[in-house]
Design a protein around this motif. Structure first.
Motif, short mmCIF file in Angstrom:
data_model
loop_
_atom_site.label_atom_id
_atom_site.label_comp_id
_atom_site.label_asym_id
_atom_site.label_seq_id
_atom_site.Cartn_x
_atom_site.Cartn_y
_atom_site.Cartn_z
N UNK A 105 2.79 2.50 12.68
CA UNK A 105 3.10 3.92 12.69
C UNK A 105 4.59 4.13 12.47
N UNK A 106 4.92 5.33 12.03
CA UNK A 106 6.32 5.70 11.80
C UNK A 106 6.49 7.16 12.19
N UNK A 107 7.62 7.47 12.81
CA UNK A 107 7.84 8.85 13.26
C UNK A 107 8.24 9.73 12.09
N UNK A 108 8.29 11.05 12.30
CA UNK A 108 8.55 11.95 11.16
C UNK A 108 9.84 11.66 10.41
N UNK A 109 10.90 11.32 11.11
CA UNK A 109 12.17 11.06 10.44
C UNK A 109 12.31 9.65 9.89
N UNK A 110 11.40 8.78 10.25
CA UNK A 110 11.45 7.40 9.76
C UNK A 110 12.33 6.47 10.57
N UNK A 111 12.90 6.98 11.68
CA UNK A 111 13.83 6.14 12.45
C UNK A 111 13.11 5.13 13.34
N UNK A 112 11.88 5.45 13.72
CA UNK A 112 11.15 4.60 14.65
C UNK A 112 9.86 4.10 14.01
N UNK A 113 9.65 2.81 14.12
CA UNK A 113 8.44 2.19 13.58
C UNK A 113 7.76 1.36 14.66
N UNK A 114 6.46 1.21 14.51
CA UNK A 114 5.66 0.52 15.51
C UNK A 114 4.62 -0.33 14.80
N UNK A 168 0.84 -1.19 0.00
CA UNK A 168 0.00 0.00 0.00
C UNK A 168 0.88 1.24 0.00
N UNK A 169 0.39 2.28 -0.64
CA UNK A 169 1.09 3.55 -0.66
C UNK A 169 0.12 4.67 -0.33
N UNK A 170 0.65 5.70 0.32
CA UNK A 170 -0.15 6.87 0.68
C UNK A 170 0.63 8.10 0.25
N UNK A 171 0.02 8.89 -0.61
CA UNK A 171 0.65 10.12 -1.10
C UNK A 171 0.05 11.32 -0.37
N UNK A 172 0.91 12.16 0.17
CA UNK A 172 0.47 13.30 0.97
C UNK A 172 0.73 14.61 0.25
N UNK A 173 -0.13 15.57 0.51
CA UNK A 173 0.05 16.91 -0.05
C UNK A 173 -0.64 17.93 0.84
N UNK A 174 -0.20 19.18 0.76
CA UNK A 174 -0.88 20.27 1.45
C UNK A 174 -0.45 20.50 2.88
N UNK A 175 0.57 19.79 3.35
CA UNK A 175 1.08 20.02 4.70
C UNK A 175 2.55 19.59 4.74
N UNK A 176 3.21 19.95 5.85
CA UNK A 176 4.63 19.64 5.99
C UNK A 176 4.80 18.18 6.40
N UNK A 177 4.84 17.34 5.40
CA UNK A 177 4.81 15.88 5.59
C UNK A 177 5.88 15.42 6.57
N UNK A 178 7.07 15.97 6.48
CA UNK A 178 8.19 15.44 7.27
C UNK A 178 8.14 15.87 8.73
N UNK A 179 7.06 16.52 9.15
CA UNK A 179 6.89 16.86 10.57
C UNK A 179 5.77 16.05 11.21
N UNK A 180 5.12 15.20 10.44
CA UNK A 180 3.97 14.44 10.92
C UNK A 180 4.31 12.98 11.18
N UNK A 181 3.77 12.45 12.27
CA UNK A 181 3.73 11.01 12.45
C UNK A 181 2.73 10.44 11.44
N UNK A 182 3.07 9.30 10.87
CA UNK A 182 2.18 8.67 9.90
C UNK A 182 1.79 7.29 10.40
N UNK A 183 0.54 6.94 10.17
CA UNK A 183 0.03 5.65 10.63
C UNK A 183 -0.85 5.01 9.57
N UNK A 184 -1.02 3.72 9.71
CA UNK A 184 -2.02 2.97 8.94
C UNK A 184 -3.01 2.39 9.95
#
Length: 116
Positions: free
Chosen positions: A50-59, A20-36
């Motif tokens: 979930x993954x933290x903004x920098x991608x270093x931590x995943x859950x 699965x892929x999720x494309x983001x737009x309209x906000x500062x993507x690299x400052x947001x936590x992302x989840x499925x």
């Protein structure tokens, strides 16, 4: 206004894989936590990964640990979910979520069906 668009869902046999892929737009993507998050018919939402903004931590939820892998590309504003060894109980609508203190965005979802 932030927007998320999921893709990559479909029908697959048990034991198969989907990405699965999720494309983001309209906000500062690299400052947001992302989840499925997923939701099966007749059931409540279930947080998946979930993954933290920098991608270093995943859950991961225990139900998908060892089978699913979340990743993000901050240069492309995308977050992916690689799903392996799929089971019928993984069948659900999968939603992408972006979250930061005071703001949250959701995509429209992509359907995953695991069936023989």
């Amino acid at each position: 206004e932030g927007q998320l668009v999921e893709s990559g869902g479909g029908m697959v046999q048990p034991g198969g894989s989907l990405r699965l892929s999720c494309a983001a737009s309209g906000f500062m993507f690299d400052t947001y936590d992302m989840s499925w998050v997923r939701q099966a018919p007749g059931k409540g939402p279930e947080w998946v990964s979930a993954i933290n903004p920098g991608g270093e931590s995943t859950y991961y939820a225990d139900s998908v640990k060892g089978r699913f892998t979340i990743s993000r590309d901050n240069a492309k504003n995308t977050v992916d979910l690689q799903m392996n060894s799929l089971k019928p109980e993984d069948s659900a609508m999968y939603y992408c979520n972006a979250r930061i203190l005071g703001a949250s965005y959701w995509g429209q979802g992509t359907q995953v069906t695991v069936s023989s």
